[in-house]
Design an enzyme around this catalytic site. Structure first.
Site, short mmCIF file in Angstrom:
data_model
loop_
_atom_site.label_atom_id
_atom_site.label_comp_id
_atom_site.label_asym_id
_atom_site.label_seq_id
_atom_site.Cartn_x
_atom_site.Cartn_y
_atom_site.Cartn_z
N GLU A 2 0.78 -0.96 -0.05
CA GLU A 2 0.00 -0.21 0.03
C GLU A 2 0.91 1.45 0.24
O GLU A 2 0.68 2.06 0.71
CB GLU A 2 -1.06 0.02 1.18
CG GLU A 2 -1.95 -1.16 1.10
CD GLU A 2 -3.05 -1.03 2.05
OE1 GLU A 2 -2.76 -0.68 3.28
OE2 GLU A 2 -4.06 -1.68 1.99
N ASP A 25 -8.43 -9.24 4.06
CA ASP A 25 -8.02 -7.88 5.03
C ASP A 25 -9.21 -7.99 5.95
O ASP A 25 -10.14 -7.10 6.13
CB ASP A 25 -8.13 -6.75 4.25
CG ASP A 25 -7.59 -5.57 4.83
OD1 ASP A 25 -7.15 -5.83 6.03
OD2 ASP A 25 -8.06 -4.51 4.66
N GLU A 50 -12.67 -2.56 12.08
CA GLU A 50 -12.57 -1.87 10.86
C GLU A 50 -13.76 -2.22 9.80
O GLU A 50 -14.66 -1.40 9.13
CB GLU A 50 -11.58 -1.95 10.04
CG GLU A 50 -11.35 -1.41 8.68
CD GLU A 50 -9.92 -1.55 7.98
OE1 GLU A 50 -8.94 -2.20 8.61
OE2 GLU A 50 -9.80 -1.24 7.01
C1 GCV Z 1 -2.63 0.37 8.39
C2 GCV Z 1 -6.05 -2.26 5.45
C3 GCV Z 1 -6.56 -1.05 5.97
C4 GCV Z 1 -5.53 -0.20 6.31
C5 GCV Z 1 -4.36 -0.83 6.89
C6 GCV Z 1 -3.86 -1.89 6.12
C7 GCV Z 1 -2.93 -2.58 6.88
O1 GCV Z 1 -5.73 -1.90 3.94
O2 GCV Z 1 -7.76 -0.43 5.52
O3 GCV Z 1 -6.05 1.09 6.92
O4 GCV Z 1 -3.27 0.00 7.09
O5 GCV Z 1 -4.95 -2.87 5.88
O6 GCV Z 1 -2.94 -3.79 7.51
O7 GCV Z 1 -1.68 -2.34 6.59
#
Ligand code: GCV
Length: 630
Positions: A241, A316, A344
């Site tokens: 990411e 996720d 989340e």
């Molecule tokens: C900390 C997902 C979440 C992100 C998070 C990522 C990760 O994509 O939406 O907010 O970032 O996981 O675990 O690194």
């Protein structure tokens, strides 16, 4: 038989005391070394006398044996865990299953929290350009709460890490925090940005094979350990990411991780390297396969102080996922699982969803014996009640208890939590039933919940399955509203975003059916699993219905075990989920006379939201899928 004070304290409660609502009795005379255990028992133990004994013959550093009001342990840490266990009413011997039991705080240095739903960070904020002063009393409460459930480490900042974390003013703060956590047996760790040598050290590269880069990290480790000799180590999100990583220099994850591992090794530190990667390097590959594709070659190449940290599922933190096949594929690499305590994808801190059953489901598929540790993405913030929702505290609690013993039942944990949180929590001394000869038996859950507390228990135990039903039954996944992940958006598709962020990529609904074909006729993700799961998931006839649409594209007219067609069953599940929340709401109304006013009201408000949102999920999803199914 262990009795508990049954009268409900109707004094004002804001949830800040968590599950530790014992009255300060200051009654017991405590013999033994002066330590946290002695302090806790002196304050809260209802008997007249308690004895603490340091016993070098006990092998586990953190374990304990409780016999009556005597606790024996090898270390003061063990005595401390024993004291909290005694206050919970346990007898017998116990030791932690996992050595590493850490929280991961996704806290940013500006005080915000990524995926945090309980206010701002308890550790960080800005005072101009500098880190704000910490609140020592609050950090001490945090330490005590964690220690009471056996958590022994904490990563203080977001995995999307700012390089500033490693600058001198911040290391000074980390030192202050570490000093408060240390007596409670909690080590501090930091998330690091792989490009820190460039951002902080002004180097032109962060290539892990570059000698200046190596030297920079070694010097940084030395600087940290000089201030914090028991510093735990680093957590790293690399090449994921948009985060920098060894891949930027065509180096492998092992090369990146080992460079850091070398820097902390002389001091006993570890590197927790995350496997959460997808995107750029894997054009067109099914997202859930990418971690294995990227890491498999590295198996056996990591240094022995590197641990691979992977989310429980391959996508996720969805309300339900099959386990991540990386746990089957990295047989020579120590691994730990990352669980998400913050909700989340489970209704944030608005929905009441008790997560222990989800985590137990994972441990039922991936044996805890294959793991060396557990990390939990924390749901803690500055809100008075710490977690936003009073019942979200139960997830923090359950994480700690399962990290100590992954074989504990969700029900036992919830019972303990309810007792501590909604009853007085306090045991009376004559209520202890000391078993004469069971020093190897851990924990006696022989107290009784009141009728209303039993209903709360039933609500908690059903809540995760209800959430799956009203959000994404039968293996549907990632059909959340974009970015904030609260609420449904099954038609979500934005052409300019990576496909892996769009719900339509995951459900693949069309006139024929719905679901992602990951069998050998599709993306073949099933082949990444060991037997028996590989064959089980691959065949639509043996694939558990809870994962059906995760692994298969299924015709709308396909008959399920219930006799319903797929389309009928999807609708029935959404209905069932909503009905469950209606029932939870009714239970909460019934509980009103037994719960203090503030907490009752705050939960009530959130439950109203939850019910509205569950109905919205049902409407939006069934309206959308109907356009294909009928
Ligand atoms: C900390 C997902 C979440 C992100 C998070 C990522 C990760 O994509 O939406 O907010 O970032 O996981 O675990 O690194």
């Amino acid at each position: 038989m262990l009795a508990i004070a049954s009268c409900v304290s109707m004094m004002a409660e804001d949830g800040s005391r968590l599950w530790l609502r014992y009255d300060k009795l200051q009654k017991a005379q405590v013999n033994g070394p002066e330590c946290i255990a002695a302090e806790e028992l002196r304050n809260y133990y209802p008997g007249d006398k308690a004895t603490l004994v340091l016993d070098p013959s006990i092998s586990n550093e953190e374990g304990y044996i409780i016999n009556g009001s005597t606790i024996k342990a090898k270390t003061e840490r063990g005595l401390m865990y024993g004291a909290y266990a005694l206050l919970r009413g346990e007898q017998g011997a116990s030791e932690p299953f996992f050595k590493i039991r850490v929280l991961n705080h996704w806290d940013n240095l500006d005080g915000s929290i990524e995926r945090g739903y309980a206010g701002r960070s308890i550790f960080w904020d800005l005072d101009g350009n500098n880190p704000k002063a910490i609140d020592p009393a609050l950090i001490k409460e945090y330490a005590r709460a964690n220690a009471s459930i056996g958590i022994n480490g904490t990563v203080l900042n977001n995995v999307n890490a700012s390089p500033k974390m490693l600058s001198a003013p911040y290391i000074k703060k980390v030192k202050e925090i570490a000093a408060i956590l240390r007596p409670y047996g909690i080590k501090v760790y930091l998330s690091v940005n792989f490009a820190s040598p460039m951002a902080l050290g002004k180097l032109k590269t962060a290539d892990p094979l570059n000698s200046k880069v190596k030297a920079w990290w070694k010097a940084k480790a030395k600087e940290i350990y000089k201030e914090i000799p028991d510093f735990g180590g680093f957590l790293v999100k690399a090449n994921s990411e948009g985060q920098p990583g060894p891949g930027d220099y065509k180096r492998t994850h092992a090369q990146g991780a080992n460079m850091l591992a070398e820097a902390v090794k002389p001091f006993g530190g570890i590197i927790m390297w995350r496997s959460f990667v997808y995107g750029a390097n894997h054009k067109g590959e099914d997202r859930v396969k990418q971690a294995v594709s990227e890491f498999k070659e590295d198996d056996g190449k990591f240094m022995d102080n590197v641990i691979l940290q992977s989310k429980n599922g391959p996508l996720d933190f969805q309300p339900r996922e099959p386990y991540a096949p990386i746990f089957d594929n990295m047989r020579k690499t120590p691994q730990m699982v990352e669980l998400q305590i913050t909700q989340e994808y489970l209704g944030h801190s608005r929905h009441l969803v008790y997560l222990a059953p989800m985590w137990r489901e994972f441990f039922g598929l991936v044996s805890p014996k294959r793991l060396v540790g557990v990390a939990g993405v924390a749901n803690i913030g500055l809100d008075k009640n710490w977690c936003g929702h009073h019942f979200a505290q139960a997830n923090w609690y359950a994480f700690g208890r399962l990290a100590w013993n992954p074989y504990l039942k969700s029900e036992e944990i919830a019972e303990e939590w309810i007792r501590g949180t909604f009853d007085s929590g306090q045991l009376t001394v004559d209520s202890y039933d000391y078993p004469s000869n069971n020093s190897t038996v851990e924990s006696n859950h022989n107290y009784h919940l009141s009728t209303i507390h039993s209903k709360l228990l039933s609500m908690m135990l059903r809540s995760r399955e209800a959430c799956v039903d009203y959000m994404m039954p039968l293996g549907l996944h990632h059909i959340f509203a974009f970015d904030h992940h609260y609420g449904p958006e099954p038609d979500g598709f934005i052409a300019s975003y990576p496909l892996e962020w769009c719900p339509v990529y995951y459900h693949k609904a069309d006139k024929e059916g719905v679901g992602f074909n990951r069998s050998h006729t599709g993306t073949d993700a099933t082949s990444q699993y060991n037997e028996p799961y590989c064959s089980l998931y691959d065949d639509i006839n043996t694939c558990p219905e809870r994962y059906l649409l995760w692994f298969h594209h299924v015709p709308w007219t396909y008959r399920l075990k219930s006799g319903n067609t797929l389309w009928e069953e999807i609708q029935a599940r959404y209905d069932r989920g909503v009905k469950e929340v209606e029932d939870f709401y009714a239970i909460w109304q019934e509980a009103k006379p037994n719960i203090d006013e503030q907490r009752w009201k705050e939960v009530d408000e959130r439950m109203q939201h939850q019910l509205e949102n569950a109905k919205e999920w049902r409407k939006v999803c069934t309206d959308y899928f109907r356009t294909f199914a009928e």
